[in-house]
Design a protein around this motif. Sequence first.
Motif, PDB file in Angstrom:
ATOM      1  N   ASP A  63       0.919  -1.296  -0.122  1.00 56.32           N
ATOM      2  CA  ASP A  63      -0.631   0.181   0.027  1.00 56.32           C
ATOM      3  C   ASP A  63       0.612   1.101   0.211  1.00 56.32           C
ATOM      4  O   ASP A  63       1.046   2.776  -0.462  1.00 56.32           O
ATOM      5  N   TRP A  64       1.888   1.120   0.362  1.00 54.61           N
ATOM      6  CA  TRP A  64       2.709   2.538   1.250  1.00 54.61           C
ATOM      7  C   TRP A  64       3.508   2.107  -0.717  1.00 54.61           C
ATOM      8  O   TRP A  64       3.685   3.517  -1.290  1.00 54.61           O
ATOM      9  N   THR A  68       3.198   6.239  -2.873  1.00 53.69           N
ATOM     10  CA  THR A  68       5.287   6.351  -3.261  1.00 53.69           C
ATOM     11  C   THR A  68       4.864   7.140  -4.308  1.00 53.69           C
ATOM     12  O   THR A  68       5.162   7.864  -5.166  1.00 53.69           O
ATOM     13  N   ALA A  69       4.750   5.575  -5.340  1.00 55.83           N
ATOM     14  CA  ALA A  69       4.930   4.895  -6.638  1.00 55.83           C
ATOM     15  C   ALA A  69       3.790   6.559  -7.583  1.00 55.83           C
ATOM     16  O   ALA A  69       4.183   7.502  -9.124  1.00 55.83           O
ATOM     17  N   ARG A  70       2.546   6.359  -7.171  1.00 55.30           N
ATOM     18  CA  ARG A  70       1.810   7.346  -7.684  1.00 55.30           C
ATOM     19  C   ARG A  70       2.161   8.478  -7.614  1.00 55.30           C
ATOM     20  O   ARG A  70       1.958   9.090  -9.021  1.00 55.30           O
ATOM     21  N   THR A  71       2.256   9.438  -6.726  1.00 50.19           N
ATOM     22  CA  THR A  71       2.729  10.263  -6.017  1.00 50.19           C
ATOM     23  C   THR A  71       4.407  10.834  -7.061  1.00 50.19           C
ATOM     24  O   THR A  71       4.400  11.831  -7.930  1.00 50.19           O
ATOM     25  N   HIS A  72       4.650   9.850  -7.134  1.00 45.39           N
ATOM     26  CA  HIS A  72       6.466   9.844  -7.992  1.00 45.39           C
ATOM     27  C   HIS A  72       5.720  10.113  -9.392  1.00 45.39           C
ATOM     28  O   HIS A  72       6.145  10.581 -10.528  1.00 45.39           O
ATOM     29  N   ALA A 284       4.537  -2.140  -9.733  1.00 50.16           N
ATOM     30  CA  ALA A 284       3.928  -1.555  -8.011  1.00 50.16           C
ATOM     31  C   ALA A 284       2.844   0.010  -8.841  1.00 50.16           C
ATOM     32  O   ALA A 284       2.823   0.550  -8.689  1.00 50.16           O
ATOM     33  N   GLY A 285       3.767  -0.507 -10.589  1.00 50.97           N
ATOM     34  CA  GLY A 285       2.953   1.096 -11.228  1.00 50.97           C
ATOM     35  C   GLY A 285       1.791   0.599 -11.679  1.00 50.97           C
ATOM     36  O   GLY A 285       1.193  -0.063 -11.436  1.00 50.97           O
ATOM     37  N   ARG A 286       1.539   1.054 -12.617  1.00 53.79           N
ATOM     38  CA  ARG A 286       0.442   0.612 -14.254  1.00 53.79           C
ATOM     39  C   ARG A 286       0.061  -0.941 -14.150  1.00 53.79           C
ATOM     40  O   ARG A 286       0.955  -1.378 -14.370  1.00 53.79           O
TER      41      ARG A 286
END
Length: 286
Positions: A63-64, A68-72, A284-286
Amino acid sequence: MNELRYVYAVTRPFEGVLPEGVRGLDGEPPRLLHHDGLVAVVSPVPAEDFGEAPLKKHLENLDWLSATARTHEAVVGALTTVTCPVPLRLATVCVDDSGVRRLLDTGRDRFVQTLERLDGRVEWGIKVYAEPEPEPEPEPAREPPEAPQAQAADAAPATTGRDYLRRRLSRRQARESSFERADALSRRLHAELSLRAEAAALHRPQDARLSEAPGQNILNAAYLVPRGTSEEFVEEVGRLTPKDRGVRVELTGPWAPYSFAGQAGHPEQPERPGQPEQPVRGEAGR
């Protein structure tokens, strides 16, 4: 020291500003740190989250990691609208502004070469999934009638074990056929699209537990395409994609060229508290 510097990307100096509403990991607009002809895009982050020990622990929390990856990715995506950035790996962290400047100095040659190579180019992603029909639910056990005369003459016969096994065999054959068609399409797509791209990269198929996408990922590829020919590239994907039940093709982009930035942002001995193995895009990305 309670604050560290999180570095999202490196660019050349550019005119204009980031789109309104873009926020970094601290909830504020990212800061542009200019140094000797390069710009690092940074945010202050707390050491209790991004120091070496806590960061290692956080990276085991999906989840973390996803948040974090979405914000990045949102910050890098916003940069892509105004310039050509070199995206850095997720959780690239320096001790302070001086550490960011040392990062730029140490990686200068690689940053400059990568910026020249990626200028005016974007990344398109292609995923191919096999989507066989789900396994049939096992038939519930049926109680035998107390007496033959209790069963109505026109009632449907109970499902036999042979019928159940026949259906299971049919489902398995359909599943194998779906995988074979998806594999053949993946090979054809990659061969054709590689000819229309300046570079191509094959990534490991995504784990469905992380991507939460239906079906089994067969192809997970990225293509480096000049921004000016992106429309033709997308049209070619549509032309090559059959309407085949059981096989799904997913086109994403245009993105910043994550898959083709290489290790430009990671000198031999970077000065930062921690370095995760995960890229910002992928599992962890798309």
